[in-house]
Design a protein around this motif. Structure first.
Motif, mmCIF file in Angstrom:
data_model
loop_
_atom_site.group_PDB
_atom_site.id
_atom_site.type_symbol
_atom_site.label_atom_id
_atom_site.label_comp_id
_atom_site.label_asym_id
_atom_site.label_seq_id
_atom_site.Cartn_x
_atom_site.Cartn_y
_atom_site.Cartn_z
ATOM 1 N N GLY A 147 -1.624 10.278 -4.478
ATOM 2 C CA GLY A 147 -2.562 9.235 -4.087
ATOM 3 C C GLY A 147 -2.370 7.910 -4.785
ATOM 4 O O GLY A 147 -3.183 6.999 -4.613
ATOM 5 N N TYR A 148 -1.282 7.774 -5.559
ATOM 6 C CA TYR A 148 -1.014 6.507 -6.224
ATOM 7 C C TYR A 148 -0.204 5.591 -5.308
ATOM 8 O O TYR A 148 0.560 6.053 -4.452
ATOM 9 N N ARG A 149 -0.358 4.290 -5.528
ATOM 10 C CA ARG A 149 0.358 3.304 -4.720
ATOM 11 C C ARG A 149 1.861 3.500 -4.856
ATOM 12 O O ARG A 149 2.380 3.767 -5.943
ATOM 13 N N HIS A 150 2.550 3.335 -3.738
ATOM 14 C CA HIS A 150 4.006 3.479 -3.745
ATOM 15 C C HIS A 150 4.603 2.467 -2.777
ATOM 16 O O HIS A 150 4.072 2.260 -1.682
ATOM 17 N N GLU A 151 5.683 1.808 -3.205
ATOM 18 C CA GLU A 151 6.431 0.905 -2.330
ATOM 19 C C GLU A 151 7.842 1.451 -2.173
ATOM 20 O O GLU A 151 8.439 1.939 -3.137
ATOM 21 N N SER A 152 8.369 1.359 -0.959
ATOM 22 C CA SER A 152 9.666 1.972 -0.676
ATOM 23 C C SER A 152 10.824 1.193 -1.276
ATOM 24 O O SER A 152 11.898 1.743 -1.506
ATOM 25 N N ASN A 153 10.641 -0.099 -1.509
ATOM 26 C CA ASN A 153 11.691 -0.894 -2.143
ATOM 27 C C ASN A 153 11.049 -2.050 -2.900
ATOM 28 O O ASN A 153 9.843 -2.301 -2.792
ATOM 29 N N LEU A 154 11.869 -2.744 -3.681
ATOM 30 C CA LEU A 154 11.333 -3.808 -4.523
ATOM 31 C C LEU A 154 10.899 -5.020 -3.705
ATOM 32 O O LEU A 154 10.053 -5.805 -4.141
ATOM 33 N N TRP A 155 11.458 -5.184 -2.509
ATOM 34 C CA TRP A 155 11.005 -6.273 -1.641
ATOM 35 C C TRP A 155 9.542 -6.071 -1.247
ATOM 36 O O TRP A 155 8.779 -7.044 -1.159
ATOM 37 N N ALA A 156 9.143 -4.834 -0.994
ATOM 38 C CA ALA A 156 7.735 -4.567 -0.682
ATOM 39 C C ALA A 156 6.852 -4.905 -1.880
ATOM 40 O O ALA A 156 5.784 -5.512 -1.730
ATOM 41 N N SER A 157 7.297 -4.524 -3.069
ATOM 42 C CA SER A 157 6.535 -4.878 -4.271
ATOM 43 C C SER A 157 6.429 -6.390 -4.417
ATOM 44 O O SER A 157 5.379 -6.927 -4.779
ATOM 45 N N PHE A 158 7.524 -7.081 -4.121
ATOM 46 C CA PHE A 158 7.516 -8.544 -4.202
ATOM 47 C C PHE A 158 6.561 -9.146 -3.174
ATOM 48 O O PHE A 158 5.866 -10.127 -3.466
ATOM 49 N N LEU A 159 6.516 -8.578 -1.974
ATOM 50 C CA LEU A 159 5.628 -9.085 -0.926
ATOM 51 C C LEU A 159 4.184 -9.088 -1.410
ATOM 52 O O LEU A 159 3.449 -10.068 -1.218
ATOM 53 N N GLU A 160 3.770 -8.010 -2.065
ATOM 54 C CA GLU A 160 2.396 -7.965 -2.568
ATOM 55 C C GLU A 160 2.231 -8.823 -3.815
ATOM 56 O O GLU A 160 1.238 -9.543 -3.963
ATOM 57 N N ALA A 161 3.212 -8.782 -4.713
ATOM 58 C CA ALA A 161 3.106 -9.540 -5.963
ATOM 59 C C ALA A 161 3.013 -11.036 -5.700
ATOM 60 O O ALA A 161 2.234 -11.753 -6.333
ATOM 61 N N SER A 162 3.796 -11.524 -4.749
ATOM 62 C CA SER A 162 3.828 -12.965 -4.487
ATOM 63 C C SER A 162 2.605 -13.447 -3.725
ATOM 64 O O SER A 162 2.342 -14.650 -3.669
ATOM 65 N N SER A 163 1.833 -12.523 -3.141
ATOM 66 C CA SER A 163 0.671 -12.939 -2.350
ATOM 67 C C SER A 163 -0.398 -13.602 -3.212
ATOM 68 O O SER A 163 -1.191 -14.405 -2.716
ATOM 69 N N SER A 164 -0.429 -13.272 -4.503
ATOM 70 C CA SER A 164 -1.421 -13.885 -5.387
ATOM 71 C C SER A 164 -0.899 -15.156 -6.047
ATOM 72 O O SER A 164 -1.663 -15.900 -6.659
ATOM 73 N N ARG A 165 0.413 -15.405 -5.944
ATOM 74 C CA ARG A 165 1.012 -16.625 -6.504
ATOM 75 C C ARG A 165 1.956 -17.224 -5.467
ATOM 76 O O ARG A 165 3.152 -17.353 -5.687
ATOM 77 N N ARG A 166 1.393 -17.592 -4.314
ATOM 78 C CA ARG A 166 2.222 -18.057 -3.213
ATOM 79 C C ARG A 166 2.982 -19.335 -3.557
ATOM 80 O O ARG A 166 4.023 -19.628 -2.975
ATOM 81 N N GLU A 167 2.447 -20.100 -4.518
ATOM 82 C CA GLU A 167 3.121 -21.345 -4.878
ATOM 83 C C GLU A 167 4.478 -21.098 -5.528
ATOM 84 O O GLU A 167 5.310 -21.997 -5.626
ATOM 85 N N LEU A 168 4.715 -19.852 -5.977
ATOM 86 C CA LEU A 168 5.973 -19.517 -6.640
ATOM 87 C C LEU A 168 6.946 -18.791 -5.720
ATOM 88 O O LEU A 168 8.037 -18.422 -6.149
ATOM 89 N N CYS A 169 6.565 -18.568 -4.465
ATOM 90 C CA CYS A 169 7.406 -17.760 -3.575
ATOM 91 C C CYS A 169 8.518 -18.605 -2.963
ATOM 92 O O CYS A 169 8.246 -19.583 -2.269
#
Length: 516
Positions: A121-143
């Motif tokens: 039941g823990y969060r899982h991303e299939s690749n690092l691009w998916a992790s980046f997609l979520e990570a960058s959503s809170s700092r869109r100015e840096l994407c």
């Protein structure tokens, strides 16, 4: 392979799934789409989709208030219907929300690309691009990447140039659009210019008066038919536009369904718009645009996925705003971009189909173009390519693409413009600290299991990396990735150490570019 692509977000994001869908279909896959019910009309605009499953989110929420067991049953019934009709071999989930992760796992177990949950039941991303997609959503100015390319990579495709080609509007929609234009149709030499006046928030909305001044200047010099598009809620904006602009105007705000809107946009010679779903609709239909990015909006990640479009953002040190902070300048950026400068650029474009380089008063002007690897990029028209933000975005674009692809780091083919010396030295100091801390974390990782004391030291060092990067405007997205990966279970200690070394290589690559 039967694939269900799941995108439970907004109109524009749904349209921007198209290139990923097309690549999957071109590889011989049968692609179905799960989307929110209120955007099912937009889903019908996508090409290469075999079936669409509208999820009635509002109905589920209403039933949740009445009886959670009934709501759970309704969701399970929806998932069973999708599974029975598609027999999916894989789900690609482009929505990071927990509810979307749960639905993806319910549909296809562990055969999920993008955002999912592990067996515990823990969060899982299939690749690092998916992790980046979520990570960058809170700092869109840096994407530094267009979200279309991030979607493609998250979906496990994205090799070479993406192709953003929505399905052509239906015959019925084309006929309805023609009827709306009847009586206001352009002459043979009249340019039809669409105006999308609204945006998702007032702070991201160029003032109507400036849209109207632009339209007036274009009509004076070129002769245009102004076509106002937008939702019914934007009718007051359209009314204000018509009060100011006394040229020929077709007001279609609130008058079109999504399919008819597509047919209307397809008739335009140019769209002038805020950062909206209509911008991406135009791009998918091959219609060029002038797009204004205000407040938190910035063109490097949500710009049009079509070459030759003009993207404008305020030439202000504070732009783009952070999502986490209120504007301290009373949204001064709304009045920064001069409509006269925009008009001159459009008039030049109307002559030869190209937006010219030059002085765009109050604006940073960018032209959409592809880079050498086929990703959508931006080229400065106003001499801003050497500004610190643009240089750092360029550095990130080079290093992070290799990092996220897990590819060896190689130097840029040509040196990048330098950062100002004070900022360069500060960033080199930060990267040196990062390298030292990462080596410490790597050394402590193998000892953490031996005693609680060593485990505490390891966790403390790991958190110091997070704190160091989170405090930096340059490395905050890397901090988000570091935190998210820490929450995922590593296969063994060797796998965990390999992950740390991947970050060490990333930090070293940034430092190498800055030392040139």
């Amino acid at each position: 392979m039967n694939i269900v692509l799941q995108n439970l977000t907004r109109f524009g994001d749904l349209l921007q799934s198209q290139p990923a869908v097309s690549e999957l279909a071109a590889a011989g896959n049968v692609v179905s789409l799960a989307c929110l019910e209120n955007f099912a009309g937009a889903a019908g605009l996508l090409a290469d989709v075999s079936d669409v499953f509208p999820l009635p989110g509002a109905k589920f929420l209403a039933s949740l208030d009445a009886d959670w067991k009934l709501a759970l049953t309704a969701v399970a019934d929806f998932a069973d219907t999708v599974a029975a009709r598609t027999r999916p071999d894989c789900v690609i989930n482009l929505t990071a929300a927990l509810s979307a992760r749960l639905l993806a796992r319910r549909l296809c177990g562990e055969a999920v690309r993008g955002f999912s949950l592990d067996p515990f039941g823990y969060r899982h991303e299939s690749n690092l691009w998916a992790s980046f997609l979520e990570a960058s959503s809170s700092r869109r100015e840096l994407c530094p990447f267009n979200i279309v390319d991030v979607f493609r990579k998250t979906a496990g495709v994205g090799q070479g140039p993406g192709r953003f080609a929505l399905g052509r509007p239906s015959a019925a929609a084309v006929e309805e659009a023609a009827a709306l234009f009847a009586g206001a149709g352009p002459g043979d030499d009249r340019l039809v210019v669409g105006f999308q006046l609204g945006a998702s928030a007032a702070a991201r909305q160029w003032p109507v008066e400036r849209f109207a001044r632009l339209a007036a200047r274009l009509h004076e010099k070129r002769g245009i038919l102004a076509v106002v598009v937008g939702a019914a809620s934007e009718k007051p904006l359209a009314a204000r536009f018509r009060e100011i602009f006394d040229g020929p105007c077709l007001d279609l705000s609130g008058a079109t369904s999504l399919p008819t809107l597509a047919a209307v946009v397809a008739r335009l010679g140019l769209l002038v718009t805020n950062d909206t779903g209509t911008l991406h609709l135009a791009a998918g239909l091959g219609v060029p645009s002038v797009a204004l990015f205000l407040a938190t909006a910035q063109p490097f990640d949500t710009g049009p996925y079509l070459e030759g479009c003009l993207c404008l953002e305020p030439d202000m040190a504070c732009h783009p705003c952070s999502f986490q902070e209120a504007c301290p300048r009373d949204h001064a950026c709304l009045d920064a971009i001069d409509p006269e400068a925009v008009a001159e650029a459009v008039l030049a474009w109307s002559q030869d189909g190209r937006f010219p380089p030059g002085d765009y008063s109050g604006a940073r002007a960018w032209l959409s173009a592809r880079d050498a690897e086929g990703f959508m990029d931006l080229v400065s028209l106003s001499g801003h390519e050497a500004t610190p933000r643009a240089v750092w975005l360029r550095c990130q674009r080079h290093v992070l693409r290799q990092f996220l692809d897990d590819a060896p780091h190689v130097s840029p083919a040509a040196p990048l413009p330098p950062l100002p010396e004070a900022e360069r030295q500060e960033l080199l100091r930060l990267l040196s600290q990062s390298a030292d801390l990462l080596r410490l974390v790597e050394g402590q990782a193998g000892l953490a299991a031996r005693s609680q004391t060593m485990k505490n030291r390891f966790l403390s060092s790991h958190n110091r990396v997070t704190a160091l990067w989170s405090a930096s405007p340059y490395l905050a997205t890397l901090a988000q990735l570091w935190q998210r990966q820490a929450q995922e279970e590593a296969a063994d200690i060797d796998g965990f150490v390999a992950r740390i070394r991947r970050y060490e290589a990333c930090v070293a690559a940034f430092a190498a570019i800055l030392r040139v």
